[in-house]
Design a protein around this motif. Structure first.
Motif, PDB file in Angstrom:
ATOM      1  N   THR A   1       0.697  -1.216   0.063  1.00 29.75           N
ATOM      2  CA  THR A   1      -0.118   0.073  -0.123  1.00 29.75           C
ATOM      3  C   THR A   1       0.915   1.463  -0.034  1.00 29.75           C
ATOM      4  O   THR A   1       1.726   1.737   0.945  1.00 29.75           O
ATOM      5  CB  THR A   1      -0.808   0.054   1.354  1.00 29.75           C
ATOM      6  N   LYS A   2       0.719   2.104  -1.014  1.00 24.96           N
ATOM      7  CA  LYS A   2       1.333   3.412  -1.058  1.00 24.96           C
ATOM      8  C   LYS A   2       0.424   4.441  -1.356  1.00 24.96           C
ATOM      9  O   LYS A   2      -0.009   4.505  -2.444  1.00 24.96           O
ATOM     10  CB  LYS A   2       2.125   3.361  -2.378  1.00 24.96           C
ATOM     11  N   GLY A   3       0.052   5.319  -0.205  1.00 23.59           N
ATOM     12  CA  GLY A   3      -0.954   6.258  -0.265  1.00 23.59           C
ATOM     13  C   GLY A   3      -2.397   5.825  -1.017  1.00 23.59           C
ATOM     14  O   GLY A   3      -2.965   5.008  -0.316  1.00 23.59           O
ATOM     15  N   SER A   4      -2.746   6.369  -2.198  1.00 21.08           N
ATOM     16  CA  SER A   4      -4.005   5.793  -2.601  1.00 21.08           C
ATOM     17  C   SER A   4      -3.876   4.663  -3.404  1.00 21.08           C
ATOM     18  O   SER A   4      -4.850   4.148  -4.237  1.00 21.08           O
ATOM     19  CB  SER A   4      -4.680   6.978  -3.516  1.00 21.08           C
ATOM     20  N   HIS A   5      -2.599   3.882  -3.455  1.00 20.53           N
ATOM     21  CA  HIS A   5      -2.413   2.758  -4.378  1.00 20.53           C
ATOM     22  C   HIS A   5      -2.041   1.674  -3.444  1.00 20.53           C
ATOM     23  O   HIS A   5      -1.656   1.545  -2.830  1.00 20.53           O
ATOM     24  CB  HIS A   5      -1.341   3.107  -5.381  1.00 20.53           C
ATOM     25  N   TYR A   6      -2.724   0.411  -4.352  1.00 22.30           N
ATOM     26  CA  TYR A   6      -2.563  -0.824  -3.523  1.00 22.30           C
ATOM     27  C   TYR A   6      -2.157  -1.596  -4.728  1.00 22.30           C
ATOM     28  O   TYR A   6      -2.541  -2.279  -5.694  1.00 22.30           O
ATOM     29  CB  TYR A   6      -4.070  -1.400  -3.211  1.00 22.30           C
ATOM     30  N   LEU A   7      -0.659  -1.973  -4.534  1.00 19.38           N
ATOM     31  CA  LEU A   7      -0.067  -2.525  -5.796  1.00 19.38           C
ATOM     32  C   LEU A   7       0.000  -4.124  -5.451  1.00 19.38           C
ATOM     33  O   LEU A   7       0.341  -4.568  -4.180  1.00 19.38           O
ATOM     34  CB  LEU A   7       1.514  -2.111  -5.513  1.00 19.38           C
ATOM     35  N   LYS A   8      -0.046  -4.989  -6.546  1.00 23.19           N
ATOM     36  CA  LYS A   8       0.077  -6.397  -6.239  1.00 23.19           C
ATOM     37  C   LYS A   8       1.218  -6.911  -7.348  1.00 23.19           C
ATOM     38  O   LYS A   8       0.641  -6.582  -8.659  1.00 23.19           O
ATOM     39  CB  LYS A   8      -1.313  -6.995  -6.502  1.00 23.19           C
ATOM     40  N   TYR A   9       2.090  -7.707  -7.187  1.00 19.09           N
ATOM     41  CA  TYR A   9       2.963  -8.172  -8.143  1.00 19.09           C
ATOM     42  C   TYR A   9       3.242  -9.393  -7.704  1.00 19.09           C
ATOM     43  O   TYR A   9       3.271  -9.851  -6.349  1.00 19.09           O
ATOM     44  CB  TYR A   9       4.099  -7.421  -8.310  1.00 19.09           C
ATOM     45  N   GLY A  10       3.742 -10.436  -8.591  1.00 18.36           N
ATOM     46  CA  GLY A  10       4.247 -11.784  -8.358  1.00 18.36           C
ATOM     47  C   GLY A  10       4.801 -12.537  -9.234  1.00 18.36           C
ATOM     48  O   GLY A  10       4.600 -12.109 -10.583  1.00 18.36           O
ATOM     49  N   PHE A  11       5.337 -13.507  -9.303  1.00 18.94           N
ATOM     50  CA  PHE A  11       5.924 -14.727 -10.206  1.00 18.94           C
ATOM     51  C   PHE A  11       5.380 -16.094  -9.747  1.00 18.94           C
ATOM     52  O   PHE A  11       5.190 -16.483  -8.630  1.00 18.94           O
ATOM     53  CB  PHE A  11       7.341 -14.523  -9.935  1.00 18.94           C
ATOM     54  N   GLN A  12       4.900 -16.801 -10.783  1.00 17.91           N
ATOM     55  CA  GLN A  12       4.528 -18.185 -10.633  1.00 17.91           C
ATOM     56  C   GLN A  12       5.440 -19.137 -11.526  1.00 17.91           C
ATOM     57  O   GLN A  12       5.641 -19.006 -12.771  1.00 17.91           O
ATOM     58  CB  GLN A  12       2.948 -18.442 -10.974  1.00 17.91           C
ATOM     59  N   PHE A  13       5.525 -20.426 -10.968  1.00 20.79           N
ATOM     60  CA  PHE A  13       6.034 -21.382 -11.673  1.00 20.79           C
ATOM     61  C   PHE A  13       5.439 -22.702 -11.385  1.00 20.79           C
ATOM     62  O   PHE A  13       4.857 -23.299 -10.380  1.00 20.79           O
ATOM     63  CB  PHE A  13       7.450 -21.580 -11.596  1.00 20.79           C
ATOM     64  N   ARG A  14       4.988 -23.658 -12.358  1.00 20.48           N
ATOM     65  CA  ARG A  14       4.214 -24.685 -12.484  1.00 20.48           C
ATOM     66  C   ARG A  14       4.963 -25.838 -13.573  1.00 20.48           C
ATOM     67  O   ARG A  14       5.462 -25.343 -14.564  1.00 20.48           O
ATOM     68  CB  ARG A  14       2.743 -24.625 -12.794  1.00 20.48           C
ATOM     69  N   ARG A  15       5.165 -27.106 -12.907  1.00 13.79           N
ATOM     70  CA  ARG A  15       5.701 -28.175 -13.786  1.00 13.79           C
ATOM     71  C   ARG A  15       4.637 -29.340 -13.685  1.00 13.79           C
ATOM     72  O   ARG A  15       4.611 -29.755 -12.430  1.00 13.79           O
ATOM     73  CB  ARG A  15       6.821 -28.353 -13.783  1.00 13.79           C
ATOM     74  N   GLY A  16       4.259 -29.831 -14.461  1.00 14.34           N
ATOM     75  CA  GLY A  16       3.422 -31.103 -14.521  1.00 14.34           C
ATOM     76  C   GLY A  16       3.797 -32.013 -15.617  1.00 14.34           C
ATOM     77  O   GLY A  16       4.307 -31.782 -16.567  1.00 14.34           O
ATOM     78  N   GLY A  17       3.577 -33.452 -15.337  1.00 15.12           N
ATOM     79  CA  GLY A  17       3.897 -34.452 -16.173  1.00 15.12           C
ATOM     80  C   GLY A  17       4.221 -35.945 -15.412  1.00 15.12           C
ATOM     81  O   GLY A  17       3.427 -35.986 -14.464  1.00 15.12           O
ATOM     82  N   GLY A  18       4.571 -36.521 -16.116  1.00 12.91           N
ATOM     83  CA  GLY A  18       4.844 -38.043 -15.500  1.00 12.91           C
ATOM     84  C   GLY A  18       4.218 -39.151 -16.621  1.00 12.91           C
ATOM     85  O   GLY A  18       3.571 -38.876 -17.568  1.00 12.91           O
ATOM     86  N   PRO A  19       4.449 -40.406 -16.130  1.00 17.51           N
ATOM     87  CA  PRO A  19       4.200 -41.442 -17.139  1.00 17.51           C
ATOM     88  C   PRO A  19       2.673 -41.660 -17.331  1.00 17.51           C
ATOM     89  O   PRO A  19       2.031 -41.652 -16.245  1.00 17.51           O
ATOM     90  CB  PRO A  19       4.752 -42.851 -16.217  1.00 17.51           C
ATOM     91  N   VAL A  20       2.064 -41.653 -18.321  1.00 20.30           N
ATOM     92  CA  VAL A  20       0.919 -41.729 -18.862  1.00 20.30           C
ATOM     93  C   VAL A  20       0.769 -42.876 -19.946  1.00 20.30           C
ATOM     94  O   VAL A  20       0.971 -42.382 -21.178  1.00 20.30           O
ATOM     95  CB  VAL A  20       0.239 -40.539 -19.118  1.00 20.30           C
ATOM     96  N   PHE A  21       0.494 -44.095 -19.421  1.00 21.00           N
ATOM     97  CA  PHE A  21       0.576 -45.323 -20.470  1.00 21.00           C
ATOM     98  C   PHE A  21      -0.681 -45.886 -20.551  1.00 21.00           C
ATOM     99  O   PHE A  21      -1.061 -46.624 -19.609  1.00 21.00           O
ATOM    100  CB  PHE A  21       2.011 -46.001 -20.480  1.00 21.00           C
ATOM    101  N   VAL A  22      -1.281 -46.145 -21.645  1.00 22.51           N
ATOM    102  CA  VAL A  22      -2.532 -47.310 -21.667  1.00 22.51           C
ATOM    103  C   VAL A  22      -1.969 -47.799 -23.109  1.00 22.51           C
ATOM    104  O   VAL A  22      -1.875 -47.450 -24.155  1.00 22.51           O
ATOM    105  CB  VAL A  22      -3.857 -46.113 -21.926  1.00 22.51           C
ATOM    106  N   SER A  23      -2.343 -49.320 -22.876  1.00 21.12           N
ATOM    107  CA  SER A  23      -2.129 -50.105 -23.838  1.00 21.12           C
ATOM    108  C   SER A  23      -2.548 -51.434 -23.753  1.00 21.12           C
ATOM    109  O   SER A  23      -3.204 -51.857 -22.515  1.00 21.12           O
ATOM    110  CB  SER A  23      -0.384 -50.165 -24.129  1.00 21.12           C
TER     111      SER A  23
END
Length: 270
Positions: free
Chosen positions: A151-173
């Motif tokens: 919060t700075k005076g009349s300003h409410y600032l929001k900032y950020g960083f995100q990281f995601r990793r997904g995966g893995g074995p998926v086998f149907v046969s």
């Protein structure tokens, strides 16, 4: 047939000081469905099957109040999921007790990470042995983010960083399927009269495979994808009646890929 199930979760919050607060969560779900072998002596010609379903989740947050006007939230989480067919795996050399000459080795060597099960044997339309179909799906994901608000005076600032990793074995046969039909031991291969000659069990004893037979394999890929995101925003309170929301967000998500470069490979040999 037996079913096993439990579901557990717990959360802990702890205030380290006026400036630091942490929390953590863990949850686990487990469900299995198993068959037993009803044959005398547990014959290997009957292969019990079942399924296994598991989920685990772990997450944590650490909130740092730098000042009355500035707060930073660190967040991380991880989860995995198992949805798999369950049967008695034979291991890499499991077929040696059935066929000692090892003719199958090149096919199995071309299918890394694929379980080896007892093959499905079909004699004149009657099947025994392996089930003919299986699946093994074990995706997992992890993420990390840093979010700040100020919060700075009349300003409410929001900032950020995100990281995601997904995966893995998926086998149907399918599993390996071998067909032994009557026509292969008939008197002639050209329009045979199956009412007068041919016997599927004789075909089985001779080891003559019908052209429907399959060796099915992998390799089993492990695809993954990465996600990155960054944002910044401002809630500007111009006066008591007007607030302006301004913000920008940039995201990047990678294409699905396999570090072993196996996504485009496959094997289905008849």
């Amino acid at each position: 047939q037996t079913t096993d199930y439990y579901n557990f979760s717990d959360r802990v919050d702890y205030n380290i000081s006026d400036k630091w607060r942490v929390s953590g969560y863990f949850g686990r779900y487990h469900s299995s469905d198993d068959q037993t072998n009803p044959t005398p002596g547990n014959s290997i010609l009957y292969q019990p099957t079942g399924s296994l379903r598991i989920a685990n989740q772990v997450l944590g947050d650490a909130i740092w109040s730098i000042s009355p006007n500035t707060v930073i939230n660190f967040h991380g989480d991880w989860f995995n999921l198992v949805d798999a067919y369950v049967s008695k795996g034979l291991g890499k050399d499991g077929w040696s007790s059935i066929w000692p000459n090892g003719w199958y080795a090149p096919y199995q060597n071309a299918a890394p990470n694929v379980p080896v099960y007892y093959p499905s044997l079909n004699i004149g339309g009657n099947s025994f042995g392996g089930p003919g179909f299986f699946w093994d799906q074990r995706p997992n994901a992890e993420s990390f983010s840093i979010d700040a608000s100020q919060t700075k005076g009349s300003h409410y600032l929001k900032y950020g960083f995100q990281f995601r990793r997904g995966g893995g074995p998926v086998f149907v046969s399918n599993t390996d399927n071998f067909y032994f039909n009557q026509a292969l031991t008939a008197k002639t291969y050209s329009n045979p009269d199956l009412t007068k000659s041919g016997d599927p069990f004789a075909t089985f004893l001779l080891g003559a495979l019908d052209d429907q037979s399959q060796m099915v394999g992998g390799p089993a890929p492990e695809p993954i994808t990465d996600f990155f995101g960054f944002y910044i925003g401002d809630d500007w309170k111009v006066n008591r009646n007007i607030t302006i929301n301004i913000g920008i967000r940039n995201e990047y998500e990678s294409a699905w890929h396999d570090n072993k470069h196996q996504l485009s490979q496959g094997l289905d040999l008849n």
